[in-house]
Design a protein around this motif. Structure first.
Motif, PDB file in Angstrom:
ATOM      1  N   VAL A 156      46.285  23.099  45.241  1.00 54.90           N
ATOM      2  CA  VAL A 156      45.149  22.118  45.545  1.00 54.90           C
ATOM      3  C   VAL A 156      43.847  22.651  45.065  1.00 54.90           C
ATOM      4  CG1 VAL A 156      44.099  20.599  47.426  1.00 54.90           C
ATOM      5  CG2 VAL A 156      46.333  21.183  47.464  1.00 54.90           C
ATOM      6  N   ILE A 157      43.134  21.799  44.060  1.00 53.99           N
ATOM      7  CA  ILE A 157      42.028  22.542  43.504  1.00 53.99           C
ATOM      8  C   ILE A 157      40.715  21.464  43.662  1.00 53.99           C
ATOM      9  CG2 ILE A 157      41.188  22.910  41.046  1.00 53.99           C
ATOM     10  CD1 ILE A 157      44.102  22.802  40.225  1.00 53.99           C
ATOM     11  N   THR A 158      39.755  22.218  43.766  1.00 56.11           N
ATOM     12  CA  THR A 158      38.359  21.548  43.773  1.00 56.11           C
ATOM     13  C   THR A 158      37.491  21.596  42.477  1.00 56.11           C
ATOM     14  OG1 THR A 158      38.436  21.738  46.092  1.00 56.11           O
ATOM     15  CG2 THR A 158      36.459  21.170  45.096  1.00 56.11           C
ATOM     16  N   THR A 159      36.996  20.417  41.998  1.00 56.39           N
ATOM     17  CA  THR A 159      36.197  20.328  40.844  1.00 56.39           C
ATOM     18  C   THR A 159      34.975  19.377  41.371  1.00 56.39           C
ATOM     19  OG1 THR A 159      37.436  18.754  39.957  1.00 56.39           O
ATOM     20  CG2 THR A 159      37.868  20.894  39.160  1.00 56.39           C
ATOM     21  N   TYR A 160      33.904  19.274  40.578  1.00 54.43           N
ATOM     22  CA  TYR A 160      32.761  18.450  40.517  1.00 54.43           C
ATOM     23  C   TYR A 160      32.692  17.688  39.264  1.00 54.43           C
ATOM     24  CZ  TYR A 160      31.527  20.932  44.927  1.00 54.43           C
ATOM     25  OH  TYR A 160      31.665  21.264  46.118  1.00 54.43           O
ATOM     26  N   VAL A 161      32.396  16.419  39.340  1.00 55.19           N
ATOM     27  CA  VAL A 161      32.024  15.827  38.158  1.00 55.19           C
ATOM     28  C   VAL A 161      30.804  14.684  38.394  1.00 55.19           C
ATOM     29  CG1 VAL A 161      34.477  15.463  37.625  1.00 55.19           C
ATOM     30  CG2 VAL A 161      33.591  13.278  38.678  1.00 55.19           C
ATOM     31  N   GLY A 162      30.301  14.200  37.393  1.00 60.06           N
ATOM     32  CA  GLY A 162      28.867  13.504  37.433  1.00 60.06           C
ATOM     33  C   GLY A 162      29.429  12.496  38.029  1.00 60.06           C
ATOM     34  N   VAL A 163      28.362  11.475  38.675  1.00 60.46           N
ATOM     35  CA  VAL A 163      28.717  10.428  39.457  1.00 60.46           C
ATOM     36  C   VAL A 163      29.124   9.257  38.499  1.00 60.46           C
ATOM     37  CG1 VAL A 163      27.588   8.639  40.591  1.00 60.46           C
ATOM     38  CG2 VAL A 163      27.019  10.620  41.423  1.00 60.46           C
ATOM     39  N   ALA A 166      32.532   9.911  37.472  1.00 64.01           N
ATOM     40  CA  ALA A 166      33.428   9.428  38.552  1.00 64.01           C
ATOM     41  C   ALA A 166      33.761   7.923  38.694  1.00 64.01           C
ATOM     42  CB  ALA A 166      33.063  10.077  39.949  1.00 64.01           C
ATOM     43  N   GLU A 167      32.880   7.082  38.360  1.00 61.49           N
ATOM     44  CA  GLU A 167      32.777   5.697  38.470  1.00 61.49           C
ATOM     45  C   GLU A 167      33.885   5.061  37.402  1.00 61.49           C
ATOM     46  OE1 GLU A 167      31.328   3.501  40.897  1.00 61.49           O
ATOM     47  OE2 GLU A 167      29.861   4.988  41.467  1.00 61.49           O
ATOM     48  N   LEU A 168      33.865   6.009  36.308  1.00 60.71           N
ATOM     49  CA  LEU A 168      34.706   5.398  35.018  1.00 60.71           C
ATOM     50  C   LEU A 168      36.088   5.476  35.309  1.00 60.71           C
ATOM     51  CD1 LEU A 168      32.631   6.331  32.037  1.00 60.71           C
ATOM     52  CD2 LEU A 168      33.083   4.356  32.643  1.00 60.71           C
ATOM     53  N   GLU A 169      36.597   6.571  36.231  1.00 60.56           N
ATOM     54  CA  GLU A 169      38.072   7.016  36.241  1.00 60.56           C
ATOM     55  C   GLU A 169      38.528   6.252  37.441  1.00 60.56           C
ATOM     56  OE1 GLU A 169      38.927  11.188  36.090  1.00 60.56           O
ATOM     57  OE2 GLU A 169      40.730  10.904  37.076  1.00 60.56           O
ATOM     58  N   TYR A 170      39.453   5.252  37.033  1.00 63.95           N
ATOM     59  CA  TYR A 170      40.037   4.360  37.930  1.00 63.95           C
ATOM     60  C   TYR A 170      40.817   5.230  39.201  1.00 63.95           C
ATOM     61  CZ  TYR A 170      42.691   0.712  40.480  1.00 63.95           C
ATOM     62  OH  TYR A 170      43.003  -0.090  41.474  1.00 63.95           O
ATOM     63  N   GLY A 171      40.328   4.807  40.373  1.00 67.38           N
ATOM     64  CA  GLY A 171      40.967   5.480  41.372  1.00 67.38           C
ATOM     65  C   GLY A 171      40.535   6.704  41.857  1.00 67.38           C
ATOM     66  N   LEU A 172      39.704   7.237  41.164  1.00 67.90           N
ATOM     67  CA  LEU A 172      38.994   8.547  41.430  1.00 67.90           C
ATOM     68  C   LEU A 172      38.258   8.485  42.922  1.00 67.90           C
ATOM     69  CD1 LEU A 172      38.904  11.491  40.214  1.00 67.90           C
ATOM     70  CD2 LEU A 172      36.906  10.963  39.422  1.00 67.90           C
ATOM     71  N   ILE A 173      37.525   7.345  42.902  1.00 64.82           N
ATOM     72  CA  ILE A 173      37.004   7.165  44.118  1.00 64.82           C
ATOM     73  C   ILE A 173      37.774   6.073  45.036  1.00 64.82           C
ATOM     74  CG2 ILE A 173      34.828   6.017  45.274  1.00 64.82           C
ATOM     75  CD1 ILE A 173      33.034   7.313  42.938  1.00 64.82           C
ATOM     76  N   ARG A 174      38.718   6.400  45.563  1.00 65.49           N
ATOM     77  CA  ARG A 174      39.651   5.852  46.013  1.00 65.49           C
ATOM     78  C   ARG A 174      39.193   4.754  47.032  1.00 65.49           C
ATOM     79  NH1 ARG A 174      45.104   8.273  45.155  1.00 65.49           N
ATOM     80  NH2 ARG A 174      43.869   8.978  43.345  1.00 65.49           N
ATOM     81  N   ASP A 185      22.445  17.639  43.171  1.00 62.74           N
ATOM     82  CA  ASP A 185      22.495  17.499  41.586  1.00 62.74           C
ATOM     83  C   ASP A 185      23.254  16.336  40.926  1.00 62.74           C
ATOM     84  OD1 ASP A 185      24.814  18.748  41.968  1.00 62.74           O
ATOM     85  OD2 ASP A 185      24.439  20.437  40.345  1.00 62.74           O
ATOM     86  N   GLY A 186      23.535  15.368  41.805  1.00 62.86           N
ATOM     87  CA  GLY A 186      24.209  14.206  41.266  1.00 62.86           C
ATOM     88  C   GLY A 186      25.856  14.527  40.871  1.00 62.86           C
ATOM     89  N   ARG A 187      26.258  15.198  41.622  1.00 58.15           N
ATOM     90  CA  ARG A 187      27.898  15.322  41.047  1.00 58.15           C
ATOM     91  C   ARG A 187      28.875  14.863  42.534  1.00 58.15           C
ATOM     92  NH1 ARG A 187      29.142  21.200  39.416  1.00 58.15           N
ATOM     93  NH2 ARG A 187      27.699  21.416  40.908  1.00 58.15           N
ATOM     94  N   ILE A 188      29.968  14.698  42.201  1.00 54.59           N
ATOM     95  CA  ILE A 188      30.819  14.197  43.077  1.00 54.59           C
ATOM     96  C   ILE A 188      32.006  15.253  43.407  1.00 54.59           C
ATOM     97  CG2 ILE A 188      32.600  12.406  43.758  1.00 54.59           C
ATOM     98  CD1 ILE A 188      30.288  11.209  43.787  1.00 54.59           C
ATOM     99  N   ARG A 189      32.373  15.613  44.570  1.00 59.14           N
ATOM    100  CA  ARG A 189      33.364  16.601  44.724  1.00 59.14           C
ATOM    101  C   ARG A 189      34.688  15.852  44.576  1.00 59.14           C
ATOM    102  NH1 ARG A 189      36.116  19.126  49.468  1.00 59.14           N
ATOM    103  NH2 ARG A 189      36.420  21.145  49.078  1.00 59.14           N
ATOM    104  N   ILE A 190      35.649  16.629  43.632  1.00 61.89           N
ATOM    105  CA  ILE A 190      36.909  15.868  43.376  1.00 61.89           C
ATOM    106  C   ILE A 190      37.913  17.078  43.957  1.00 61.89           C
ATOM    107  CG2 ILE A 190      38.580  15.336  41.492  1.00 61.89           C
ATOM    108  CD1 ILE A 190      35.760  13.548  41.745  1.00 61.89           C
TER     109      ILE A 190
END
Ligand SMILES: [Zn+2]
Length: 239
Positions: A156-163, A166-174, A185-190
């Motif tokens: 189980v891995i944690t990364t950060y992507v820009g907002v 994150a909006e572009l990848e379907y299902g990422l913000i479920r 700094d405007g990133r979302i934890r994944i």
């Protein structure tokens, strides 16, 4: 970045008291997960030079997170903070189990989205899925998938992507109610179960799925025409 994200295994820390009022303190740092996204707040104690008090809750303010204490004594100086290890461990297990369930349903049911999630102190959790017209028996069939993901012991891995990304990848913000707010700094934890599932999340998790107790589907209920509520429990942890 939150201490409980960077150091989920460090459960005892020291911190300076920045501000103090009867029954509450504002600290320079803290190891507690303050609750959110369906995960219950940590439990624990705060010790100072002349006393000790249970931490009973957390309150977000413009200045930071106030720790609510089961005492009216004034707390000053440097304090020691201790997270209840058993409760944190249970929340990490339950939270990881909800991701595993979420992954199984997302893959099996045409990328169905979550409409809510709640973990409980009794070793169970529930998740609501937007699954119009789905029969409970079909949902129950995810049980072997859950066992398989635990058996595979996936990291189980944690990364950060820009907002924007994150909006572009379907299902990422479920689900907007369980997704964490962006960092300064405007990133979302994944949080990613390697090779299986990626989603925005601000909670605490196990380091790999193999550390999870067996996950049991307890029951499935209809919540309106669209929502199916799935109750799961961790074997050996339910009280
Ligand atoms: Zn999570």
């Amino acid at each position: 970045m939150a201490f409980y994200h960077d150091h989920p295994d460090v459960l005892v820390t020291q911190a300076a008291v920045l501000n103090s009022r009867p029954g509450r303190v504002l600290l320079a740092g803290f190891p507690f997960f303050p609750g959110g996204g369906g995960q219950l707040p940590d439990r624990g104690v705060l010790r100072w030079s002349s006393g000790e008090a249970e931490v009973t809750g957390f309150e977000q303010s413009g200045e930071g997170v106030w720790h609510l204490l089961a005492t009216d004594r004034e707390v000053v100086g440097t304090v020691e903070l201790r997270v209840d290890p058993a409760f944190r461990a249970l929340m990490r297990e339950l939270h990881t189990a909800t991701h595993i369930l979420n992954a199984a349903v997302f893959l099996d049911f045409d990328r169905a989205l979550v409409t809510g999630a709640q973990m409980s102190a009794d070793g169970t959790a529930r998740m609501d899925f937007d699954l119009p017209g789905t029969h409970s028996d079909r949902l129950r069939a995810v049980s072997p998938v859950l066992a398989d993901v635990v058996r595979q012991d996936l990291p189980v891995i944690t990364t950060y992507v820009g907002v924007a990304q994150a909006e572009l990848e379907y299902g990422l913000i479920r689900n907007r109610s369980v997704a964490p707010p962006p960092t300064r700094d405007g990133r979302i934890r994944i949080v990613e179960i390697a090779g299986l599932d990626r989603q925005a999340c601000g909670g605490t998790h196990l380091a790999s799925t193999g550390s999870s107790p067996p996950i049991r589907v307890l029951r499935i209920a209809n919540k309106g025409r669209h929502n199916r509520r799935v109750y799961i429990g961790l074997e050996g942890r339910m009280t």
